[in-house]
Scaffold this motif. Structure first.
Motif, mmCIF file in Angstrom:
data_model
loop_
_atom_site.group_PDB
_atom_site.id
_atom_site.type_symbol
_atom_site.label_atom_id
_atom_site.label_comp_id
_atom_site.label_asym_id
_atom_site.label_seq_id
_atom_site.Cartn_x
_atom_site.Cartn_y
_atom_site.Cartn_z
ATOM 1 N N UNK A 17 -8.118 81.708 69.996
ATOM 2 C CA UNK A 17 -9.127 82.680 69.413
ATOM 3 C C UNK A 17 -10.061 83.142 70.680
ATOM 4 N N UNK A 18 -9.907 82.535 71.606
ATOM 5 C CA UNK A 18 -10.656 83.204 73.077
ATOM 6 C C UNK A 18 -10.131 84.466 73.439
ATOM 7 N N UNK A 19 -8.759 84.804 73.347
ATOM 8 C CA UNK A 19 -8.093 86.006 73.805
ATOM 9 C C UNK A 19 -8.660 86.877 72.934
ATOM 10 N N UNK A 20 -9.421 87.697 73.287
ATOM 11 C CA UNK A 20 -9.844 88.892 72.398
ATOM 12 C C UNK A 20 -10.824 88.713 71.341
ATOM 13 N N UNK A 21 -11.405 87.671 71.531
ATOM 14 C CA UNK A 21 -12.350 87.093 70.188
ATOM 15 C C UNK A 21 -13.791 87.641 70.649
ATOM 16 N N UNK A 22 -13.850 88.525 71.659
ATOM 17 C CA UNK A 22 -15.315 89.088 71.955
ATOM 18 C C UNK A 22 -16.525 88.069 71.891
ATOM 19 N N UNK A 23 -16.403 86.790 71.990
ATOM 20 C CA UNK A 23 -17.313 85.814 72.316
ATOM 21 C C UNK A 23 -17.821 85.300 71.013
ATOM 22 N N UNK A 24 -17.291 85.323 69.967
ATOM 23 C CA UNK A 24 -17.853 85.131 68.541
ATOM 24 C C UNK A 24 -17.819 83.496 68.299
ATOM 25 N N UNK A 25 -16.792 83.262 68.958
ATOM 26 C CA UNK A 25 -16.550 81.785 68.658
ATOM 27 C C UNK A 25 -17.053 80.886 69.308
ATOM 28 N N UNK A 26 -17.571 81.209 70.516
ATOM 29 C CA UNK A 26 -18.422 80.378 71.324
ATOM 30 C C UNK A 26 -18.727 80.864 72.705
ATOM 31 N N UNK A 27 -19.585 80.352 73.658
ATOM 32 C CA UNK A 27 -19.934 80.851 74.745
ATOM 33 C C UNK A 27 -18.876 80.314 75.718
ATOM 34 N N UNK A 66 -4.674 85.235 67.591
ATOM 35 C CA UNK A 66 -5.318 85.592 66.529
ATOM 36 C C UNK A 66 -6.180 86.784 66.731
ATOM 37 N N UNK A 67 -6.752 87.290 67.800
ATOM 38 C CA UNK A 67 -7.711 88.285 67.872
ATOM 39 C C UNK A 67 -7.239 89.386 68.958
ATOM 40 N N UNK A 68 -6.362 89.002 69.910
ATOM 41 C CA UNK A 68 -5.970 89.947 70.840
ATOM 42 C C UNK A 68 -5.428 91.231 70.401
ATOM 43 N N UNK A 69 -5.573 92.248 71.163
ATOM 44 C CA UNK A 69 -5.027 93.499 70.680
ATOM 45 C C UNK A 69 -3.598 93.536 70.475
ATOM 46 N N UNK A 70 -2.926 92.475 71.124
ATOM 47 C CA UNK A 70 -1.359 92.421 71.195
ATOM 48 C C UNK A 70 -0.827 91.315 70.175
ATOM 49 N N UNK A 71 -2.001 90.830 69.447
ATOM 50 C CA UNK A 71 -1.451 89.746 68.502
ATOM 51 C C UNK A 71 -0.403 90.067 67.367
ATOM 52 N N UNK A 72 0.981 89.534 67.238
ATOM 53 C CA UNK A 72 1.970 89.896 66.494
ATOM 54 C C UNK A 72 2.435 91.002 66.806
ATOM 55 N N UNK A 73 2.457 91.546 68.146
ATOM 56 C CA UNK A 73 3.246 92.759 68.615
ATOM 57 C C UNK A 73 4.460 92.133 69.255
ATOM 58 N N UNK A 74 5.550 93.140 69.091
ATOM 59 C CA UNK A 74 6.901 92.725 69.864
ATOM 60 C C UNK A 74 6.966 92.897 71.329
ATOM 61 N N UNK A 75 6.500 94.021 71.475
ATOM 62 C CA UNK A 75 6.553 94.537 73.019
ATOM 63 C C UNK A 75 5.452 95.705 73.399
#
Length: 501
Positions: free
Chosen positions: A230-240, A450-459
């Motif tokens: 959740x930290x990769x691309x999570x824009x900080x909403x999960x925690x500091x 979960x939150x990265x712009x590449x989540x679930x993408x192949x290439x």
């Protein structure tokens, strides 16, 4: 006798010609003012100068424990009925999005948000910004495992010399080209370098994250923990995020290869270049029908290392003469003048692709081998084209999207079509071009987060558009803005492009 408009046009031609050919560099630069234009007593400002975030309080902690104490304090207030909005950022944050502000600036704040934030029951909401500027220290080094634990507020420009001092290197392709970003910011927005189906962003090298949750408790998550993604691309909403454990490598050298090509068979050229190295950054001018590709890869042991080489793909413009009035005229007052643009466009398009990945003692080099840390990222600091007010008084108009590799050929064809049909009007307006800037293309790998712009993408492929515009006329559209608007709409709607945070 020339009219005022003709004189203005002539001045623009001469001024911009001087900029792109380097003649303007003959005038000595003035010393920048000492005033901090990115922070006031109750606000902080973006690098692009689009946003100024206000806050009731802006604490600047120097450790994870201090962050925890701050969050605990405001959590207690929230439990007692006080509304609190807390964000983590820094002065000179590198974003045009308002989520870095505790409250969106008034000119762009939706009415519903303004109503929600109005004082209720005699209590106005508290808007708190934790500034991470002092979370920038090296906390631990393990020379056996080649790891470094560092403060998450550390900028790339601080990480690289620290890694060199420790006898280590960053992983090739893992960092964005701009070294002024913080590690926490890179992770939170899934910012990236380039690596086709291999290492291409900071998250690929993070082993553990130390963070403070919404109640002020200190926690550490490793790659085995479900919340880690959740930290990769999570824009900080999960925690500091306060500390990062990074996997480095032993000291290494990087080989740079620079290639200039026409874009007639651009997809074919890209496929051929990817066989040389997966780590490629492309600058493309569709209106000039050519592109420049920078390839980096681990250097052969036999390669000769050039002393004094550094990455300069985003160069300082400190030694250039003042061109701000001319740039303002170009962006805000000139019409579609074929005589002017027919002369100017070759200078602008060629000048936009003159940037070199590396320089040695101020001289640009196309092919070179140097220490990996020296060739990983560049910093123009207060003298970038988008923030040096003395030279251009300009800023960047920037947009990036992530699409699938299998869509890239179609996207390239559509961008060419937009330039041909909309900009050049099917050949009737061949004299037209966009201003200083370029399209970017970089490459990534699939990610199960979960939150990265590449989540679930192949290439994934990162496609970006960056152009310089005057800061004086924010209400004016950039010259031929409709072309970029069309490309953005096509990327979003036809290719389902995911916007970069």
């Amino acid at each position: 006798m020339r009219t005022t408009q003709q004189v203005q046009r002539l001045l623009v031609v001469l001024a911009l010609f001087a900029v792109v050919t380097g003649a303007a560099a003959q005038q000595a630069a003035k010393k920048p003012a000492n005033a901090n234009v990115y922070k006031t007593a109750n606000s902080y400002v973006a690098a692009y100068h689009y946003l100024q975030c206000a806050a009731d309080s802006m604490p600047v902690p120097a450790s994870t424990a201090e962050v925890a104490a701050i969050v605990s304090w405001y959590y207690a207030k929230a439990r007692a009925g006080q509304r609190v909005t807390l964000r983590v950022s820094r002065p000179k944050f590198h974003s045009t999005a308002t989520f870095v502000c505790p409250l969106a600036p008034a000119p762009i704040r939706p009415a519903a948000v303004a109503q929600e934030r109005a004082p209720q029951g005699g209590k106005a909401p508290l808007e708190i910004a934790i500034l991470q500027s002092k979370l920038n220290k090296v906390l631990a080094v393990d020379k056996q495992k080649y790891t470094m634990r560092v403060g998450a507020g550390m900028r790339v420009t601080e990480l690289l010399p620290a890694a060199t001092k420790a006898g280590m290197s960053v992983q090739i392709g893992s960092l964005p080209a701009y070294a002024g970003l913080t590690l926490a910011g890179i992770l939170a927005t899934s910012a990236h370098g380039s690596g086709d189906r291999t290492t291409n962003n900071l998250a690929d090298t993070v082993l553990a994250v130390t963070w403070v949750d919404g109640r002020g408790r200190i926690r550490t998550s490793t790659r085995k923990d479900p919340e880690f993604k959740a930290f990769n691309g999570g824009v900080g909403v999960f925690g500091v995020v306060t500390e990062l454990l990074l996997q480095m490598t032993p000291h290494s050298n990087t080989q740079l290869i620079t290639v200039m090509k026409d874009d007639k068979d651009m997809m074919g050229e890209i496929n051929r270049l990817l066989k040389i190295s997966p780590h490629i950054l492309i600058h493309w001018r569709p209106d000039a029908a050519n592109f420049k590709a920078f390839l980096v890869r681990p250097a052969p042991k036999s390669a000769r290392v050039t002393p004094g080489v550094n990455m300069t793909v985003l160069p300082s413009i400190a030694d250039q003469a003042t061109m701000a009035p001319m740039v303002n005229i170009w962006h805000t007052t000139l019409g579609d003048d074929s005589d002017m643009t027919e002369f100017l466009c070759p200078q602008v398009t060629d000048g936009s692709l003159k940037a070199a990945w590396a320089s040695v003692k101020g001289e640009r080099v196309a092919n070179v081998t140097g220490p990996t840390n020296n060739l990983a990222a560049s910093e123009c600091d207060e003298h970038c084209a988008w923030n040096d007010r003395r030279v251009f008084n300009g800023t960047a108009q920037d947009a990036e999207f992530t699409i699938e590799f299998e869509q890239l050929a179609g996207w390239i064809a559509d961008v060419k079509r937009a330039f041909d049909v909309e900009l050049r009007e099917g050949g009737k307006a061949k004299y037209r071009c966009l201003g200083l800037g370029y399209m970017w293309i970089r490459f990534g790998q699939g990610y199960d987060g979960i939150t990265a712009t590449t989540s679930g993408m192949k290439r994934p492929v990162y496609v970006q558009s960056t152009w310089m515009r005057s800061r004086v006329g924010p209400l004016y559209q950039m010259r031929y803005q409709f072309v970029l608007d069309l490309i953005e709409e096509v990327t979003l709607c036809k290719y389902k492009g995911r916007p970069h945070w």
